[in-house]
Design a protein around this motif. Structure first.
Motif, PDB file in Angstrom:
ATOM      1  N   LYS A 101      67.227  30.131 -20.472  1.00  0.00           N
ATOM      2  CA  LYS A 101      66.936  29.404 -19.237  1.00  0.00           C
ATOM      3  C   LYS A 101      68.208  28.700 -18.798  1.00  0.00           C
ATOM      4  O   LYS A 101      68.852  28.007 -19.593  1.00  0.00           O
ATOM      5  N   CYS A 105      66.767  22.485 -21.053  1.00  0.00           N
ATOM      6  CA  CYS A 105      65.746  23.176 -21.835  1.00  0.00           C
ATOM      7  C   CYS A 105      64.345  22.774 -21.382  1.00  0.00           C
ATOM      8  O   CYS A 105      64.153  21.782 -20.683  1.00  0.00           O
ATOM      9  N   SER A 106      63.378  23.544 -21.826  1.00  0.00           N
ATOM     10  CA  SER A 106      61.975  23.285 -21.515  1.00  0.00           C
ATOM     11  C   SER A 106      61.135  23.674 -22.722  1.00  0.00           C
ATOM     12  O   SER A 106      61.538  24.511 -23.532  1.00  0.00           O
ATOM     13  N   TYR A 108      58.199  24.992 -22.237  1.00  0.00           N
ATOM     14  CA  TYR A 108      57.223  25.923 -21.684  1.00  0.00           C
ATOM     15  C   TYR A 108      57.802  27.303 -21.474  1.00  0.00           C
ATOM     16  O   TYR A 108      58.819  27.472 -20.776  1.00  0.00           O
ATOM     17  N   TRP A 109      57.146  28.294 -22.024  1.00  0.00           N
ATOM     18  CA  TRP A 109      57.597  29.684 -21.911  1.00  0.00           C
ATOM     19  C   TRP A 109      57.869  30.055 -20.458  1.00  0.00           C
ATOM     20  O   TRP A 109      58.869  30.686 -20.140  1.00  0.00           O
ATOM     21  N   ASP A 110      56.977  29.661 -19.566  1.00  0.00           N
ATOM     22  CA  ASP A 110      57.067  30.098 -18.171  1.00  0.00           C
ATOM     23  C   ASP A 110      58.294  29.548 -17.450  1.00  0.00           C
ATOM     24  O   ASP A 110      58.634  30.015 -16.361  1.00  0.00           O
ATOM     25  N   SER A 111      58.931  28.553 -18.049  1.00  0.00           N
ATOM     26  CA  SER A 111      60.128  27.969 -17.436  1.00  0.00           C
ATOM     27  C   SER A 111      61.378  28.788 -17.711  1.00  0.00           C
ATOM     28  O   SER A 111      62.418  28.551 -17.100  1.00  0.00           O
ATOM     29  N   TYR A 112      61.283  29.717 -18.635  1.00  0.00           N
ATOM     30  CA  TYR A 112      62.455  30.494 -19.027  1.00  0.00           C
ATOM     31  C   TYR A 112      62.604  31.734 -18.157  1.00  0.00           C
ATOM     32  O   TYR A 112      61.631  32.347 -17.738  1.00  0.00           O
ATOM     33  N   ASN A 113      63.853  32.088 -17.893  1.00  0.00           N
ATOM     34  CA  ASN A 113      64.141  33.183 -16.980  1.00  0.00           C
ATOM     35  C   ASN A 113      64.085  34.552 -17.664  1.00  0.00           C
ATOM     36  O   ASN A 113      63.714  35.553 -17.047  1.00  0.00           O
TER      37      ASN A 113
END
Length: 125
Positions: A101, A105-106, A108-113
């Motif tokens: 990402k 950092c995050s 949450y999976w959905d935050s990653y590109n």
């Protein structure tokens, strides 16, 4: 586009160790060091969960379940992320995914590109 390829998954006995790697194949202009890198895992029938992440400043963070046993690291010269897993437990059995990402950092999976196809770790008792 960034391609992430994980490797190193294995079947081991409880108490054993495994080292995962994740190589990023990138396009011209991609700056690996500008990306947060993370490991998530998913066991059959369970939700995906974060395992560890490492920021652009190399600060690592771990989920409580793996603290003291797992170590995340990155080599920006090789565009490679690592996860050293020691004192493995049957509860660590899962498919492990590498994610990236841009920037912060995050959890949450959905935050990653970008994410890879995963590598399987199986720990038997």
């Amino acid at each position: 586009q960034v391609q992430l390829v994980e490797s190193g998954g294995d079947s081991v006995q409880a108490g054993g160790s495994v080292r995962l790697s994740c190589v990023a194949s990138t396009y011209s202009g991609f700056i690996y060091s500008s990306y947060c890198m993370a490991w998530f895992r998913q066991a059959p029938g369970k939700e995906r969960e974060k395992v560890a992440r490492i920021g652009t400043d190399n600060t690592p963070m771990y989920t409580d379940a793996v603290k003291g046993r797992f170590t995340i690291s990155r080599d920006n010269t090789k565009n490679t992320l690592y996860l050293q897993m020691n004192s493995l437990e049957p509860e660590d059995t899962a498919m492990y995914y590498c994610l990236s990402k841009y920037g912060l950092c995050s959890d949450y999976w959905d935050s990653y590109n970008f994410w890879g196809q995963g590598t399987q770790v199986t720990v038997s008792s």
